[in-house]
Design a protein around this motif. Structure first.
Motif, PDB file in Angstrom:
ATOM      1  N   ALA A 157       1.911   1.675  -3.570  1.00 34.00           N
ATOM      2  CA  ALA A 157       0.785   2.205  -4.342  1.00 34.00           C
ATOM      3  C   ALA A 157       0.613   3.698  -4.101  1.00 34.00           C
TER       4      ALA A 157
ATOM      5  N   HIS B 241       0.722   6.563   6.819  1.00 35.14           N
ATOM      6  CA  HIS B 241       0.964   5.131   6.626  1.00 35.14           C
ATOM      7  C   HIS B 241       2.093   4.583   7.501  1.00 35.14           C
TER       8      HIS B 241
ATOM      9  N   TYR C 143       0.820  -1.217   0.000  1.00 33.22           N
ATOM     10  CA  TYR C 143       0.000   0.000   0.000  1.00 33.22           C
ATOM     11  C   TYR C 143       0.853   1.265   0.000  1.00 33.22           C
TER      12      TYR C 143
END
Length: 301
Positions: A195, A210, A192
Motif C-alpha cells: 500500500a 516499515h 501495508y
C-alpha cells in the motif's frame, strides 16, 4: 442482581475502559522476565559486569604495564590474580584485556550491522539483476577464509586494533547480509508495504519506517550471539600472534604466554575463565532474546 465479572486469566492482556492496553509496573515485568528466562537474566548480568569492567575497571585495577620485582607471584592479598613473568599485576592485565576484547567486539559489530543493513535492504528492495549480481559477489567473498582476509588487511593497514576491528566487521557483514536480505524480503511482501508503494512513498522511507523495525528483532538475536563469537575470534587471533601487538594486554596472548610457565596455573586460568564467561554471557542472552522475539517459541505474556 449484578452480572458476574469475568475471571482474569493469569498473564492475559488487560485493557482500560478506553480499550488501551494497560502495562503492568516495570518491577513486575522484570520479575516475570527473570522467572521465565533465568538463564537469560544470568547472561545479561554477565554482559553488564563485563561492560562495566571494561569501562571502569582500569580506574581500580591500576597500570597493566607497570613492572615490579615480584615475578610470577601467586594470587594473594597484594596481587589478587598474581603477577606474570615480568612482575606485572595480572588482575590489571585481565581487566585491560576485557576492555580490548569488548571494544573490538562492539566496534566490529557496529561496522558489520551498518554495512549489512545498507547492502542487505538495498539488494532486497532493488531485486532483479542488481540483487542477483550482489548475491553472487557475496558468494565469492564467503569463499575466502576470514583469517586470510584479516592477514591481507593487516598487511595494508598495519597490525592495530582498528584494522582488526575493520577486518572482523567485514567478515561479520558477509554473514549478516543474508539475514537482513531474507527478513527484508519477508517484510516487503506485507500488505501495508504494498500500500505504501502504491501511494508513492519513497523507497528510503519504506525501508526506514516499515522494514527496519521488523527486521530488528532477528538481527538483534544474531548480533547478540555473534558478540560472543567475536570475543572468541579475537582471542584466537591473539593466540595465533595475529591480534593486537604488545604491550596491549589480550586474553588470547596471555594464554599463549602462559604455556612457558605451565606450573604457574594462574597465568592460564584467569584469562581462560574470562573468555569463557564473556562468551557464555552473550550466548545465554542471545538464546533468551530468541525465545522472547520468536513467535513460535514465545509463551503467552
Amino acid at each position: 442482581m449484578s452480572a458476574a465479572q469475568p475471571t482474569q486469566q493469569p498473564g492475559a492482556a488487560v485493557f482500560d475502559e478506553y480499550g488501551l492496553l494497560v502495562r503492568p509496573p516495570l518491577g513486575r515485568r522484570l520479575r516475570r522476565l527473570l522467572r521465565q528466562h533465568p538463564l537469560g537474566a544470568f547472561g545479561l548480568l554477565i554482559v553488564i559486569l563485563m561492560i562495566a569492567l571494561a569501562a571502569f575497571g582500569p580506574l581500580i585495577a591500576g597500570d597493566p604495564t607497570k613492572l615490579s620485582p615480584n615475578i610470577l607471584a601467586a594470587p594473594g592479598g597484594e596481587y589478587w590474580f598474581g603477577t606474570d613473568d615480568l612482575g606485572r599485576d595480572y588482575f590489571a592485565r585481565v581487566v585491560a584485556g576485557a576492555r580490548l576484547s569488548i571494544t573490538l567486539a562492539l566496534t566490529a559489530m557496529a561496522i558489520g550491522v551498518g554495512f549489512a543493513l545498507v547492502l542487505g535492504m538495498t539488494s532486497a528492495y532493488a531485486a532483479g539483476l542488481f540483487d542477483l549480481l550482489s548475491q553472487r559477489v557475496l558468494d565469492m567473498l564467503l569463499a575466502f577464509p576470514g583469517l586470510v582476509l584479516l592477514l591481507l588487511l593487516a598487511q595494508v593497514t598495519g597490525r592495530n586494533w582498528q584494522s582488526i576491528a575493520l577486518g572482523m566487521g567485514i567478515i561479520f557483514t558477509l554473514g549478516m547480509i543474508r539475514i537482513v536480505r531474507a527478513s527484508t524480503l519477508a517484510t516487503l511482501g506485507a500488505a501495508y508495504v504494498e500500500a505504501a508503494r502504491v501511494i508513492g512513498v519513497a523507497p528510503f522511507r519504506i525501508l526506514w519506517r516499515h522494514v527496519l523495525p521488523n527486521i530488528g528483532p532477528p538481527l538483534l538475536i544474531y548480533v547478540t550471539t555473534l558478540l560472543g563469537g567475536a570475543i572468541l575470534f579475537e582471542g584466537a587471533l591473539s593466540f595465533l600472534a595475529l591480534g593486537v601487538p604488545p604491550p596491549n594486554p589480550s586474553w588470547g596472548r596471555m594464554l599463549v604466554e602462559s604455556r612457558d610457565y605451565w606450573q604457574h596455573t594462574h597465568l592460564s586460568i584467569f584469562p581462560g575463565v574470562a573468555i569463557t564467561l564473556a562468551v557464555l554471557g552473550f550466548n545465554l542472552l542471545g538464546d533468551s532474546l530468541r525465545d522472547i522475539f520468536d513467535p513460535r517459541l514465545r509463551g503467552s505474556d
